[in-house]
Design a protein around this motif. Structure first.
Motif, short mmCIF file in Angstrom:
data_model
loop_
_atom_site.label_atom_id
_atom_site.label_comp_id
_atom_site.label_asym_id
_atom_site.label_seq_id
_atom_site.Cartn_x
_atom_site.Cartn_y
_atom_site.Cartn_z
N UNK A 41 0.83 -1.22 0.00
CA UNK A 41 0.00 0.00 0.00
C UNK A 41 0.86 1.26 0.00
N UNK A 79 3.74 0.69 -3.95
CA UNK A 79 3.28 0.88 -5.33
C UNK A 79 2.78 2.29 -5.62
N UNK A 80 2.00 2.91 -4.73
CA UNK A 80 1.65 4.31 -5.01
C UNK A 80 2.89 5.20 -5.18
N UNK A 107 4.30 4.68 -8.59
CA UNK A 107 3.49 5.36 -9.60
C UNK A 107 3.76 6.87 -9.57
N UNK A 108 4.01 7.40 -8.37
CA UNK A 108 4.31 8.82 -8.27
C UNK A 108 5.63 9.14 -8.99
N UNK A 136 5.13 8.93 -12.65
CA UNK A 136 4.36 10.07 -13.17
C UNK A 136 5.24 11.31 -13.28
N UNK A 194 6.75 -3.56 -18.98
CA UNK A 194 6.41 -4.98 -18.74
C UNK A 194 7.42 -5.88 -19.43
N UNK A 226 4.50 -12.17 -16.47
CA UNK A 226 5.28 -10.97 -16.78
C UNK A 226 5.38 -10.09 -15.55
N UNK A 241 6.48 -6.00 -14.08
CA UNK A 241 6.71 -4.61 -14.48
C UNK A 241 8.01 -4.14 -13.84
N UNK A 284 -5.44 0.33 -16.80
CA UNK A 284 -4.40 0.60 -15.80
C UNK A 284 -4.73 -0.17 -14.51
N UNK A 289 -3.55 -3.60 -14.82
CA UNK A 289 -2.09 -3.68 -14.71
C UNK A 289 -1.65 -3.62 -13.25
N UNK A 290 -2.29 -2.71 -12.50
CA UNK A 290 -1.93 -2.57 -11.08
C UNK A 290 -2.24 -3.87 -10.34
N UNK A 340 -7.93 2.08 1.47
CA UNK A 340 -6.69 2.83 1.68
C UNK A 340 -5.76 2.75 0.46
N UNK A 341 -5.55 1.56 -0.03
CA UNK A 341 -4.68 1.40 -1.19
C UNK A 341 -5.23 2.17 -2.39
N UNK A 374 -4.66 5.87 -2.08
CA UNK A 374 -3.26 6.26 -2.30
C UNK A 374 -2.92 6.24 -3.80
N UNK A 375 -3.42 5.21 -4.49
CA UNK A 375 -3.15 5.14 -5.93
C UNK A 375 -3.85 6.28 -6.65
N UNK A 392 -2.10 9.49 -6.58
CA UNK A 392 -0.95 9.61 -7.48
C UNK A 392 -1.36 9.67 -8.95
N UNK A 393 -2.35 8.87 -9.31
CA UNK A 393 -2.68 8.76 -10.74
C UNK A 393 -3.87 9.62 -11.15
N UNK A 394 -4.67 10.05 -10.18
CA UNK A 394 -5.86 10.83 -10.51
C UNK A 394 -7.01 9.90 -10.88
#
Lengths: 120, 244
Positions: free
Chosen positions: A53, A56-57, A60-61, A64, A72, A83, A85, B23, B26-27, B65-66, B69-70, B73-75
């Motif tokens: 938790x 990974x965020x 991604x930040x 971005x 991949x 596969x 990432x 997406x 993928x996550x 929560x997860x 948070x995602x 970051x990603x909107x």
């Protein structure tokens, strides 16, 4: 008993340094999320652990912002063709990492000078 | 030992992950691989599988929560209207051009595969066209006469059910008495493939001919290009043969 807030300090220190830790590991070579999390735990000897938790965020930040790039990759060997990432460092990421390393080193030295003053 | 299906577990757990659907998949795939590796490592070390599973699911934090948070970051993903999604007609053409160039490059990259694929397509299309042409000609193509749906063909039968020609006297009786059909006419060689030789001025010519009753062309609704149709007097037994 004297009340302490070690957990709070620990949390704040981790929050402030996690980007630096991730970027440092990805700078060595492209890595996937599990590898990054495991290396952080191993090299910190269990002091720093990142749950999915948080990890990974953050990845991604960084992606971005253009500091790392995810790609991949098919794993044809073990893992039954699964596969993964992989994240690799970008040029912008290298510059940011260099700046963050410098800031962190100066901060650690400054804190050390205050918390462990050398006898005059 | 029953290995957890982490992808399915995560799909259920992260149903509210409002990022682009592709997406989100993928996550889920990425995090599922992470949890799977951790699970395998812990179970291999001798941990209780159920406890390891519960522990790893707890890594996602409290419900939502997860995802939060995602999303931070990603909107959040909101589907755009089609005209924005595809960027208007100009953008569609640009994308089409890119797709065509990409397709052409891929074909050049694997020439043998492309050749086999093209031959397969050519054979398939050729076979389909041949079958369709035959079916169209036999079943669907309308006859070259006005109101072809009103034309029917009939013939006599022997007692055994075999088809047989109708004799001229029977035909004349049928024609005189019919109330069902607007007109009833006969062809004495309905296949239209009776070989005939035309002689006179110039070189003889080989023709196909058929003997028909006088109202045959009128019934079909067609007129000769030159001259006139048969008259009923010309149908008379013993009269001179008239040719159109």
């Amino acid at each position: 008993m004297v009340p302490t807030d070690n957990e709070g300090l620990d949390r704040e220190l981790k929050k402030g340094s996690t980007e630096l830790l991730i970027l440092s590991l990805i700078e060595e070579k492209p890595r996937h999320g599990y590898e990054v999390g495991r290396l952080i735990e191993q090299r910190s000897e269990g002091v720093v652990q990142l749950h999915v938790a948080s990890l990974y965020p953050l990845l991604y930040r960084l992606e971005k912002r253009g500091w790392i790039a995810g790609k991949w990759v098919e794993n044809e060997g073990t893992g039954g063709g699964r596969r993964r990432r992989y994240y690799e460092m970008t040029e912008d990421g290298r510059k940011v990492l260099a700046a963050q390393r410098d800031t962190w080193s100066r901060f650690v030295i400054a804190v050390d000078r205050i918390t462990n003053p050398k006898p005059a | 030992m029953m290995v957890p299906d982490w992808k399915t577990l995560l799909k259920e757990r992260l149903a509210g992950l409002e990022v682009h659907p592709a997406r989100a998949m993928e996550i889920i795939e990425e995090v599922a691989a992470d949890l799977e590796d951790k699970y395998t490592r812990r179970v291999d070390r001798g941990e209780d599988p159920e406890a390891a599973k519960a522990d790893l699911l707890a890594e996602l934090g409290a419900p939502g929560e997860f995802e939060q948070r995602v999303l931070a970051e990603l909107g959040q993903f909101t589907p755009r209207p089609p005209e924005q999604e595809f960027g208007g007609p100009g953008k569609v053409l640009e994308n089409l051009g890119q797709d065509l160039r990409y397709g052409f490059r891929m074909l050049r990259k694997s020439p043998w595969f492309s050749l086999v694929a093209m031959m397969t397509l050519a054979l398939g299309i050729g076979a389909s066209t041949a079958v369709f042409s035959a079916v169209y000609g036999v079943l669907w193509k309308p006859l070259p006469f006005p109101e072809p749906n009103r034309l029917v063909f009939f013939w006599g039968t022997f007692s055994g059910g075999q088809s047989a020609a109708t004799s001229p006297p029977d035909f004349l009786d049928y024609r005189a008495r019919t109330t069902t059909f607007e007109a009833l006419e006969a062809s004495f060689a309905h296949s239209g493939r009776v070989p005939t030789t035309l002689t006179g001025s110039g070189e003889p010519a080989r023709l196909h001919s058929a003997a028909v009753s006088a109202g045959y062309f009128k019934m079909l609704g067609v007129q000769p290009i030159l001259g006139r149709n048969f008259s009923s007097a010309e149908e008379r037994d013993g009269g001179n043969g008239v040719v159109i």
